[in-house]
Write an enzyme that holds these catalytic residues in place. Structure first.
Site, PDB file in Angstrom:
ATOM      1  N   ARG A 155      -8.387  -2.235 -11.380  1.00 37.79           N
ATOM      2  CA  ARG A 155      -9.257  -1.175 -11.898  1.00 37.79           C
ATOM      3  C   ARG A 155     -10.108  -1.637 -13.075  1.00 37.79           C
ATOM      4  O   ARG A 155     -11.297  -1.328 -13.154  1.00 37.79           O
ATOM      5  CB  ARG A 155      -8.397   0.046 -12.254  1.00 37.79           C
ATOM      6  CG  ARG A 155      -7.829   0.722 -11.013  1.00 37.79           C
ATOM      7  CD  ARG A 155      -6.656   1.614 -11.310  1.00 37.79           C
ATOM      8  NE  ARG A 155      -5.491   0.869 -11.778  1.00 37.79           N
ATOM      9  CZ  ARG A 155      -4.346   1.413 -12.116  1.00 37.79           C
ATOM     10  NH1 ARG A 155      -4.201   2.715 -12.062  1.00 37.79           N
ATOM     11  NH2 ARG A 155      -3.326   0.664 -12.522  1.00 37.79           N
TER      12      ARG A 155
ATOM     13  N   LYS B 284       1.195  -9.507  -0.854  1.00 38.70           N
ATOM     14  CA  LYS B 284       1.019  -8.681  -2.059  1.00 38.70           C
ATOM     15  C   LYS B 284       2.007  -7.527  -1.948  1.00 38.70           C
ATOM     16  O   LYS B 284       1.953  -6.755  -0.986  1.00 38.70           O
ATOM     17  CB  LYS B 284      -0.426  -8.185  -2.145  1.00 38.70           C
ATOM     18  CG  LYS B 284      -0.734  -7.378  -3.385  1.00 38.70           C
ATOM     19  CD  LYS B 284      -2.243  -7.279  -3.596  1.00 38.70           C
ATOM     20  CE  LYS B 284      -2.607  -6.420  -4.790  1.00 38.70           C
ATOM     21  NZ  LYS B 284      -2.448  -4.982  -4.547  1.00 38.70           N
TER      22      LYS B 284
ATOM     23  N   CYS C  91       0.840  -1.202   0.000  1.00 38.74           N
ATOM     24  CA  CYS C  91       0.000   0.000   0.000  1.00 38.74           C
ATOM     25  C   CYS C  91       0.877   1.255   0.000  1.00 38.74           C
ATOM     26  O   CYS C  91       1.706   1.441   0.891  1.00 38.74           O
ATOM     27  CB  CYS C  91      -0.927  -0.006   1.214  1.00 38.74           C
ATOM     28  SG  CYS C  91      -1.952   1.472   1.257  1.00 38.74           S
TER      29      CYS C  91
HETATM   30  C1  LIG Z   1      -8.572   2.983  -5.252  1.00 42.34           C
HETATM   31  C2  LIG Z   1      -7.649   1.810  -5.059  1.00 42.34           C
HETATM   32  C3  LIG Z   1      -7.709   1.094  -3.868  1.00 42.34           C
HETATM   33  C4  LIG Z   1      -6.849  -0.004  -3.664  1.00 42.34           C
HETATM   34  N1  LIG Z   1      -6.936  -0.729  -2.506  1.00 42.34           N
HETATM   35  C5  LIG Z   1      -6.090  -1.777  -2.300  1.00 42.34           C
HETATM   36  C6  LIG Z   1      -6.156  -2.565  -1.112  1.00 42.34           C
HETATM   37  O1  LIG Z   1      -7.008  -2.373  -0.224  1.00 42.34           O
HETATM   38  N2  LIG Z   1      -5.252  -3.571  -0.970  1.00 42.34           N
HETATM   39  C7  LIG Z   1      -4.304  -3.844  -1.930  1.00 42.34           C
HETATM   40  O2  LIG Z   1      -3.506  -4.760  -1.770  1.00 42.34           O
HETATM   41  N3  LIG Z   1      -4.251  -3.138  -3.077  1.00 42.34           N
HETATM   42  C8  LIG Z   1      -5.112  -2.126  -3.285  1.00 42.34           C
HETATM   43  N4  LIG Z   1      -5.058  -1.439  -4.460  1.00 42.34           N
HETATM   44  C9  LIG Z   1      -4.121  -1.871  -5.517  1.00 42.34           C
HETATM   45  C10 LIG Z   1      -4.799  -2.852  -6.490  1.00 42.34           C
HETATM   46  O3  LIG Z   1      -5.198  -4.027  -5.836  1.00 42.34           O
HETATM   47  C11 LIG Z   1      -3.848  -3.233  -7.650  1.00 42.34           C
HETATM   48  O4  LIG Z   1      -2.686  -3.801  -7.106  1.00 42.34           O
HETATM   49  C12 LIG Z   1      -3.464  -2.023  -8.498  1.00 42.34           C
HETATM   50  O5  LIG Z   1      -4.589  -1.228  -8.790  1.00 42.34           O
HETATM   51  C13 LIG Z   1      -2.790  -2.451  -9.814  1.00 42.34           C
HETATM   52  O6  LIG Z   1      -3.631  -3.304 -10.551  1.00 42.34           O
HETATM   53  P1  LIG Z   1      -4.547  -2.766 -11.796  1.00 42.34           P
HETATM   54  O7  LIG Z   1      -3.622  -2.063 -12.752  1.00 42.34           O
HETATM   55  O8  LIG Z   1      -5.151  -4.016 -12.370  1.00 42.34           O
HETATM   56  O9  LIG Z   1      -5.552  -1.827 -11.210  1.00 42.34           O
HETATM   57  C14 LIG Z   1      -5.912  -0.360  -4.676  1.00 42.34           C
HETATM   58  C15 LIG Z   1      -5.884   0.368  -5.876  1.00 42.34           C
HETATM   59  C16 LIG Z   1      -6.735   1.434  -6.081  1.00 42.34           C
HETATM   60  C17 LIG Z   1      -6.683   2.179  -7.393  1.00 42.34           C
END
Ligand SMILES: Cc1cc2nc3c(=O)[nH]c(=O)nc-3n(C[C@H](O)[C@H](O)[C@H](O)COP(=O)(O)O)c2cc1C
Length: 327
Positions: free
Chosen positions: A238, A153, A114
Site C-alpha cells: 500500500r 507468498k 489471498c
Molecule cells: C487492494 C489490495 C489488493 C491486493 N492484491 C494482492 C494480490 O493480487 N496478490 C497478493 O499476493 N497480494 C495482494 N495483496 C496483498 C499485498 O500484496 C500485501 O501483501 C499486503 O498489502 C501487505 O503489505 P503492505 O502492508 O505493504 O500493504 C493486496 C492487498 C490489497 C490492499
C-alpha cells in the site's frame, strides 16, 4: 540456494507488491520508468481456472503479464508472475506452469495468502494454508513443470499460527526457492499489525530466502525490518502505491516527496499505455482517478480531489495540466 533472476541492484532487494486492481502492466511499466530503484514487480494474481477442461494460451498470460513487459528483456527479468491456485486446480496449475516455463518467464509466484471471501470459498489462496495435502500436491505439480525461480507468498495461517512451521517447511521441501511472508492470519485480513517476529522465525528455520512484508510505510521501516528480522528483502504494497519514491529514497538515502509534475507525467504514461491497448476512455478515466486519489494524497489534496468529479477523459486531462506545481 538458487539465485534470483537478474535485477538492477540486488544488494537488498525491494519489491513492489501485487495489488489487485492496481499493479497491472501499464502501472508497473510507468512506475519502473518514473520511480526507479524497485528491484522486482509482482503482477496481481492470475487466477488458475478450476475448470479442468480450460484451455490456455500464451495470449492469456501475456495479457496479464503485459505484452510490452514480456518483450522488454530488462522488465521481464524484474517481473514476477503470480498464480492464484485452488484445491480444484492441480492439473491446470501444472499445465500453466509448463506454458510459462516454455515462455521463459523467469520468476513464478504462488499466492497462498489471498484472504478474500470469494477466493476462500473456491478453496483458493489462504484456504490452502489449512489444506496442506492439496497445497503440497499443487506445489509439486507446479515445480515439476516450471524450470525457473519459484516462490510462494503466504500468510501465517487461517485463524492462527498452528501450521506455520509445517507450511514453510513444506514449501521449502517441495522445491520453492523463496518465501514472501505477510505475517497476519487470513482471519485478520488487514487488521491488527503485521507481526514481524514470524519473519525472523522463518529466516531462522529455512535455508531459502525470506522476503518480509506488511506495514512497511517508510524508509525507516525498511531499515528496521531488515535489521530486526534478517530478511533477504522487503516487499511493500500500500505504501509503495502512495509513495513510489520509497525505493529510491531508501537506496539513495534521500527524502524526496512525490511532486505534482512527477505524478502528472506518470499518469500520462499510464493513459498512453491504456490507449495503446484500446481500453475504453471511461475505463481509463476511472483508473486514472483511482491512481490520482491514492497517489495524490501526498501532494495537494484540495486541488486533486476537485479533479475526481470530472466526467470525461479529455476534461480530466486538461484539468490535470492546470494544477499548480507545489514544488
Ligand atoms: C487492494 C489490495 C489488493 C491486493 N492484491 C494482492 C494480490 O493480487 N496478490 C497478493 O499476493 N497480494 C495482494 N495483496 C496483498 C499485498 O500484496 C500485501 O501483501 C499486503 O498489502 C501487505 O503489505 P503492505 O502492508 O505493504 O500493504 C493486496 C492487498 C490489497 C490492499
Amino acid at each position: 540456494m538458487k539465485s534470483l533472476p537478474r535485477s538492477i541492484d540486488n544488494a537488498f532487494p525491494l519489491i513492489f507488491a501485487p495489488i489487485d486492481g492496481i499493479t497491472d502492466a501499464p502501472f508497473r511499466s510507468a512506475i519502473d520508468k518514473h520511480f526507479p530503484r524497485w528491484d522486482y514487480f509482482f503482477t496481481d494474481f492470475f487466477r488458475v481456472p478450476s475448470n479442468p477442461s480450460a484451455r490456455f494460451s500464451e495470449k492469456i498470460i501475456l495479457g496479464h503479464l503485459g505484452d510490452s513487459v514480456y518483450r522488454n528483456q530488462k522488465l521481464r527479468q524484474k517481473t514476477v508472475l503470480q498464480f492464484l491456485v485452488s484445491a480444484h486446480g492441480k492439473k491446470q496449475s501444472g499445465q500453466l506452469a509448463k506454458l510459462v516455463s516454455d515462455m521463459e518467464i523467469p520468476w513464478l509466484d504462488i499466492n497462498v495468502g489471498c484472504p478474500s471471501k470469494k477466493v476462500f470459498g473456491h478453496q483458493g489462496g489462504a484456504y490452502l494454508l489449512g489444506d496442506l495435502d492439496n497445497l503440497r500436491a499443487i506445489v509439486q505439480e507446479i515445480r515439476k513443470n516450471y524450470l525457473y525461480f519459484l516462490s510462494a507468498k503466504i500468510r501465517l495461517g487461517i485463524n492462527d499460527d498452528a501450521n506455520f512451521t509445517e507450511i514453510i517447511k513444506l514449501l521449502q521441501d517441495e522445491g520453492v526457492d523463496l518465501i514472501t511472508l505477510h505475517p497476519r492470519t487470513r482471519a485478520q485480513f488487514y487488521n491488527g499489525k503485521s507481526n514481524w517476529q514470524y519473519i525472523t522465525q522463518a529466516v531462522q528455520q529455512l535455508n531459502i530466502p525470506v522476503i518480509g512484508n506488511g506495514d512497511v510505510n517508510s524508509t525507516d521501516d525498511i531499515w528496521r525490518m531488515k535489521e530486526e528480522t534478517g530478511c533477504y528483502g522487503v516487499m511493500i504494497g500500500r505504501s509503495a502505491v502512495t509513495n513510489p519514491l520509497l525505493a529510491k529514497n531508501y537506496k539513495e538515502k534521500t527524502d524526496q516527496n512525490l511532486t505534482w509534475p512527477q505524478l502528472s507525467l506518470f499518469l500520462d504514461d499510464v493513459k498512453i499505455a491504456y490507449l495503446e491497448q484500446n481500453v475504453e476512455p471511461w475505463q481509463i478515466l476511472k483508473r486514472l482517478k483511482l491512481l490520482l486519489k491514492l497517489m495524490g494524497t501526498m501532494i495537494d489534496g484540495q486541488q486533486i480531489y476537485q479533479r475526481l468529479t470530472m466526467k470525461n477523459l479529455i476534461a480530466f486531462e486538461n484539468s490535470l495540466k492546470e494544477i499548480i506545481p507545489t514544488t
